[in-house]
Design an enzyme around this catalytic site. Structure first.
Site, short mmCIF file in Angstrom:
data_model
loop_
_atom_site.label_atom_id
_atom_site.label_comp_id
_atom_site.label_asym_id
_atom_site.label_seq_id
_atom_site.Cartn_x
_atom_site.Cartn_y
_atom_site.Cartn_z
NE ARG A 1 -4.38 -1.24 10.05
CZ ARG A 1 -3.42 -0.86 9.63
NH1 ARG A 1 -3.25 0.37 9.09
NH2 ARG A 1 -1.98 -1.72 9.27
NE ARG B 1 2.11 -4.71 11.44
CZ ARG B 1 3.27 -4.19 10.89
NH1 ARG B 1 4.56 -4.79 11.46
NH2 ARG B 1 3.23 -3.79 9.86
NE ARG C 1 6.00 0.14 10.39
CZ ARG C 1 5.24 -0.08 9.89
NH1 ARG C 1 4.81 0.22 8.76
NH2 ARG C 1 4.16 -0.81 10.57
NE ARG D 1 7.48 -2.03 6.37
CZ ARG D 1 6.04 -2.32 6.26
NH1 ARG D 1 5.14 -1.83 5.40
NH2 ARG D 1 5.39 -2.61 7.45
CE LYS E 1 -1.69 -1.29 4.00
NZ LYS E 1 -1.07 -2.61 4.27
#
Ligand code: ADP
Ligand code: ADP
Ligand code: ZN
Length: 217
Positions: A88, A172, A161, A127, A13
């Site tokens: 969400r 998640r 992160r 990431r 996203k």
């Protein structure tokens, strides 16, 4: 134009939103980024959200919807919005309808990025992003062209992160399945959902997303 990018953590996203911002001058509204900024600045919202985020659970609907509303207030009416990581929950989707109506905006497209869950853990644990401009990277799928130097701004500082670890990612994903996936029927009923193969190369996904935007409002 106002669009939602929907998909589990790591679906792409943020990557696709950044490209739309570049190509169309739209604005990316990422509640995750707004919350991380609030945590870093130790605002009351940030202090409330920090532990919930570290566990991989969802922050309250009221907090994130207020953040979105404030961003839209600050945006000119001519700038298109890309909602990334919001809504969400079904409650947030309902709140977004009311917020958009309050700004004389309407939702044009919901783009669902379809991805294989097994690939997501690998995407998320690999990431990282530029500490200076925020450009997103990946250890195997998208390294900077010159090792250690951001393609976009030349910075040599990168960050990962804290919640991008395997255990939090599993939580998640479970949150996504339980609370976010039920939004799809809500938008399907309006005929505004397009599904895109999120497992394709980054550029191929962008082409598909651009195709949806080219259909117009
Ligand atoms: P990702 O893009 O990897 O899915 P985000 O950056 O969107 O992650 O979100 C990071 C965390 O911030 C989430 O795990 C959650 O705790 C919180 N968060 C972000 N957006 C929302 C939202 N719309 N509703 C509730 N919590 C949110
Ligand atoms: P999200 O915002 O949905 O959580 P990101 O856009 O941050 O996801 O992407 C997660 C990671 O996967 C990033 O490191 C990104 O560079 C990488 N990535 C994004 N899209 C693709 C893709 N189509 N193929 C391979 N890797 C991708
Ligand atoms: Zn940079």
């Amino acid at each position: 134009m106002n669009i939602i990018l929907l998909g589990p953590p790591g679906a792409g996203k943020g990557t696709q939103a950044a490209r739309l911002v570049e190509h169309h001058g739209m604005r990316q509204l990422s509640t995750g980024e707004m919350l991380r900024a609030a945590v870093a600045a130790r605002t009351p919202v940030g202090i409330k959200a920090a532990e919930v985020m570290a566990r991989g659970e969802l922050v309250s609907d009221e907090i994130v919807s207020a953040l979105i509303d404030a961003e839209l207030v600050a945006m000119g009416p001519a700038t298109g919005a890309i909602f990334d990581g919001y809504p969400r929950t079904v409650a947030q989707a309902e709140q977004l309808d009311a917020i958009l109506a309050g700004h004389d905006r309407k939702l044009d497209h919901v783009i669902e990025l379809l991805v294989d869950e097994d690939a997501l853990v690998e995407r998320i644990t690999g990431r990282f992003s530029c500490s200076s401009c925020g450009e997103g990277y990946h250890d195997t799928h998208k390294l900077p062209q010159t090792p250690g130097v951001c393609d976009k701004c030349g910075s040599t500082e990168f960050a990962r992160r804290k919640d991008d670890n395997e255990e939090t990612v599993r939580t998640r994903m479970a949150e996504y399945r339980k609370k976010t996936a039920p939004i799809l029927p809500f938008y399907d009923a309006r005929g505004i959902v397009t599904r895109v193969d999120g497992m394709a190369d980054i550029g191929a996904v962008t082409d598909e997303v651009e195709g949806v935007l080219a259909q117009g409002a």
